[in-house]
Design an enzyme around this catalytic site. Structure first.
Site, PDB file in Angstrom:
ATOM      1  N   ASP A  55     -73.689 -18.956   4.747  1.00  0.00           N
ATOM      2  CA  ASP A  55     -72.502 -18.375   4.108  1.00  0.00           C
ATOM      3  C   ASP A  55     -72.309 -16.972   4.698  1.00  0.00           C
ATOM      4  OD1 ASP A  55     -71.083 -19.247   1.066  1.00  0.00           O
ATOM      5  OD2 ASP A  55     -70.531 -17.376   2.085  1.00  0.00           O
ATOM      6  N   LEU A 105     -70.629 -14.709   3.086  1.00  0.00           N
ATOM      7  CA  LEU A 105     -70.466 -13.876   1.875  1.00  0.00           C
ATOM      8  C   LEU A 105     -69.100 -13.180   1.815  1.00  0.00           C
ATOM      9  CD1 LEU A 105     -74.058 -12.295   1.661  1.00  0.00           C
ATOM     10  CD2 LEU A 105     -73.203 -14.365   0.525  1.00  0.00           C
ATOM     11  N   SER A 106     -68.127 -13.712   2.565  1.00  0.00           N
ATOM     12  CA  SER A 106     -66.790 -13.056   2.548  1.00  0.00           C
ATOM     13  C   SER A 106     -66.038 -13.388   1.260  1.00  0.00           C
ATOM     14  CB  SER A 106     -65.963 -13.551   3.747  1.00  0.00           C
ATOM     15  OG  SER A 106     -65.739 -14.965   3.626  1.00  0.00           O
ATOM     16  N   ASN A 107     -66.437 -14.461   0.570  1.00  0.00           N
ATOM     17  CA  ASN A 107     -65.656 -14.852  -0.610  1.00  0.00           C
ATOM     18  C   ASN A 107     -66.577 -15.211  -1.770  1.00  0.00           C
ATOM     19  OD1 ASN A 107     -63.218 -15.232  -1.887  1.00  0.00           O
ATOM     20  ND2 ASN A 107     -63.075 -17.392  -1.345  1.00  0.00           N
ATOM     21  N   SER A 156     -58.554 -32.027   1.566  1.00  0.00           N
ATOM     22  CA  SER A 156     -57.777 -31.736   0.362  1.00  0.00           C
ATOM     23  C   SER A 156     -56.584 -32.675   0.247  1.00  0.00           C
ATOM     24  CB  SER A 156     -57.262 -30.283   0.435  1.00  0.00           C
ATOM     25  OG  SER A 156     -56.293 -30.035  -0.557  1.00  0.00           O
ATOM     26  N   TYR A 171     -52.694 -23.243   5.469  1.00  0.00           N
ATOM     27  CA  TYR A 171     -53.953 -23.741   4.880  1.00  0.00           C
ATOM     28  C   TYR A 171     -53.954 -25.272   4.907  1.00  0.00           C
ATOM     29  CZ  TYR A 171     -56.926 -25.667   1.291  1.00  0.00           C
ATOM     30  OH  TYR A 171     -57.828 -26.468   0.623  1.00  0.00           O
ATOM     31  N   LYS A 183     -56.261 -28.327   7.192  1.00  0.00           N
ATOM     32  CA  LYS A 183     -56.977 -29.515   6.697  1.00  0.00           C
ATOM     33  C   LYS A 183     -56.521 -30.755   7.476  1.00  0.00           C
ATOM     34  CE  LYS A 183     -59.485 -27.422   3.693  1.00  0.00           C
ATOM     35  NZ  LYS A 183     -60.923 -27.217   3.989  1.00  0.00           N
ATOM     36  N   ASN A 221     -54.977 -19.940  -8.624  1.00  0.00           N
ATOM     37  CA  ASN A 221     -55.069 -21.288  -9.192  1.00  0.00           C
ATOM     38  C   ASN A 221     -54.907 -21.245 -10.716  1.00  0.00           C
ATOM     39  OD1 ASN A 221     -57.501 -21.940  -6.702  1.00  0.00           O
ATOM     40  ND2 ASN A 221     -55.500 -22.892  -6.774  1.00  0.00           N
ATOM     41  N   LEU A 222     -54.504 -22.372 -11.263  1.00  0.00           N
ATOM     42  CA  LEU A 222     -54.147 -22.436 -12.685  1.00  0.00           C
ATOM     43  C   LEU A 222     -55.300 -22.115 -13.618  1.00  0.00           C
ATOM     44  CD1 LEU A 222     -52.120 -23.155 -14.956  1.00  0.00           C
ATOM     45  CD2 LEU A 222     -52.905 -25.536 -14.729  1.00  0.00           C
TER      46      LEU A 222
END
Ligand code: WQD
Length: 337
Positions: free
Chosen positions: A32, A34-36, A126, A151, A155, A200-201
Site C-alpha cells: 500500500d 498509504l495515499s488513501n 466495478s 475512473y 475499469k 459516496n452515499l
C-alpha cells in the site's frame, strides 16, 4: 497455505479482504502507498485476526520497486489488485492522474507477475463498466457503455488489458465487478475512511446522523423509479471480501473455466436512496435529516446485479442484509468520533 499479495490491502475493501484471507488460512503480503489510508489499519487487521500480514509501503507507479518486491517475495501464488484511485468526481478533474495511477500500475504489475511466473490474478472492477444498463438485473454479458468518467474508463480499459494479456500468457484472471460496497467489520476495528467530504452515499448518511453534516442531499427525486430516487445494489463489504477468497481458491485449484472470467458481485437487490434512508433509520433508531435536490451529473437511474453466475460458478452469494450493513456502518462511524 498459499501466500497472496494484496495491493491496496490497507484500504476499505482491501483490509476486509485481508481479514477474510487470513481467516481462510492464507498468508498475506500487503502493498500500500498509504495515499488513501493510514498505517494503523495494519494493527487493526492484526487485532482482528491475531495474524500479522507482511507489509511493504510501495508505490506501484515505481516499476523498479515492484521488481525488487517480487525478487524478495518469490513464493507469491496469487495477487488481488485493489490499489487504484477511485473517486469518480476527482477523475473528471484529474484524468491523467487516474490513467497513470490505475492503468500504468496495472501494466507494471502484470509485467512483473508474468516475469516471475505468478499467474493467479484477481482484479477489482466495478459495475460502473455497464453505465446505465438496458436491462435489470444486470448480467455479466451486458455490454460496456461509454464510461461516465475517467475512473469508470480505467475499469473498462483495465479489464481489456487483462483479457488481452491472458490470451498470450499463463495468466489466469478473474475480474470482480463490485456493485456498491458499504458497511464495516463487525468488530468496528476497520471500515470506510472517507477523506474530506464523502462523495459516496453511506459515509455521508452516517456523518449526517453523527451531526458532522447538517443534512443529506438526496441527488434527484425525479428518476423513473418507484419513489423517484435512484436505485443501487448495496453489498456488505464483508460479503464482498469473501467473494475474493472464493475467487482466489477457484484459481489456485485450477477450477476456472477460462483464463479471464468476470463476475458481478452484488446482492441482486436494488434499493432506492429513500429506501436506504428508511432502512438506516430502522437499523439505528436515528432520525436522518435530508432534502431532495437536483440530480448529480453523471449518475445513472438504477443498477443491481444478476448474481446467478457468481452463485453457480463461485458457489458464493451475499449473506448479509442492507440493514446489517447500515447498522455496521453506523457502529463504525461512532468509533470515529
Ligand atoms: C449512490 C446513490 C447517488 C451521495 C460510485 C462509483 C462506483 C463505486 C461506488 C468506487 C446515487 C446517491 C450519493 C449523496 C445521494 N466507486 N447519493 N447523496 O455513484 O452509485 O457509485 O461509487 O468503487 O464505481 O460509480 O455510489 O454512493 O456515490 O451514490 O443522493 O450525498 O446515492 O445519487 O444514486 P455510485 P454513490
Amino acid at each position: 497455505m498459499s501466500k497472496i499479495l494484496v495491493t491496496g490491502g490497507l484500504g476499505f475493501i482491501g483490509s476486509h479482504t485481508v481479514v477474510e484471507l487470513q481467516n481462510e488460512g492464507f498468508e498475506v503480503v500487503i502493498i500500500d502507498d498509504l495515499s488513501n489510508t493510514t498505517i494503523d489499519v495494519l494493527d487493526k487487521i492484526i487485532s482482528i485476526t491475531d495474524k500479522k500480514p507482511l507489509f511493504e509501503k510501495l508505490d506501484l507507479k515505481d516499476k523498479p520497486s515492484i521488481q525488487q518486491f517480487f525478487m524478495k517475495h518469490k513464493d507469491i501464488e496469487g495477487v488481488i489488485h485493489f490499489a487504484a484511485s477511485k473517486a469518480v468526481g476527482e477523475s473528471v478533474e484529474k484524468p491523467l492522474k487516474y490513467y497513470h495511477n490505475n492503468i500504468s500500475t496495472l501494466i507494471y504489475l502484470l509485467e512483473e507477475m508474468t516475469a516471475n511466473k505468478v499467474n493467479n490474478f484477481i482484479f477489482s472492477s466495478s459495475c460502473t463498466v455497464y453505465g446505465q444498463a438496458d436491462t435489470m438485473p444486470i448480467t455479466e454479458s451486458a455490454p460496456f457503455k461509454t464510461a461516465e468518467s475517467p475512473y469508470g474508463n480505467t475499469k473498462q480499459i483495465g479489464e481489456e488489458i487483462i483479457s488481452d494479456a491472458s490470451k498470450v500468457s499463463n495468466l489466469n484472471a478473474i475480474a470482480l465487478r463490485y456493485f456498491n460496497p458499504i458497511g464495516a467489520h463487525k468488530t468496528t476495528k476497520i471500515g470506510e475512511l472517507p477523506i474530506g467530504v464523502p462523495q459516496n452515499l453511506i459515509p455521508y448518511v452516517t456523518q449526517t446522523a453523527a451531526g458532522m453534516r447538517k443534512e443529506l442531499s438526496v441527488f434527484g427525486g425525479d428518476y423513473p423509479t418507484p419513489d423517484g430516487t435512484a436505485v443501487r445494489d448495496y453489498i456488505h463489504v464483508v460479503d464482498l471480501a469473501k467473494a475474493h477468497t472464493v475467487a482466489m481458491k477457484r484459481l489456485l485449484k485450477g477450477d476456472n473455466k477460462s483464463n479471464f472470467e468476470v463476475f458481478n458481485i452484488g446482492t441482486g437487490k436494488g434499493s432506492s436512496v429513500l429506501e436506504v434512508i428508511k432502512a438506516f433509520e430502522k437499523a439505528t433508531n436515528k432520525k436522518l435529516n435530508y432534502k431532495i435536490v437536483e440530480r448529480r451529473e453523471g449518475d445513472i437511474t438504477e443498477a443491481y446485479a444478476d448474481t446467478t453466475y457468481a452463485q453457480s460458478e463461485l458457489k458464493w452469494k451475499a449473506e448479509l442484509s442492507l440493514e446489517d450493513a447500515l447498522a455496521s456502518a453506523w457502529n463504525w462511524q461512532e468509533t470515529l468520533k
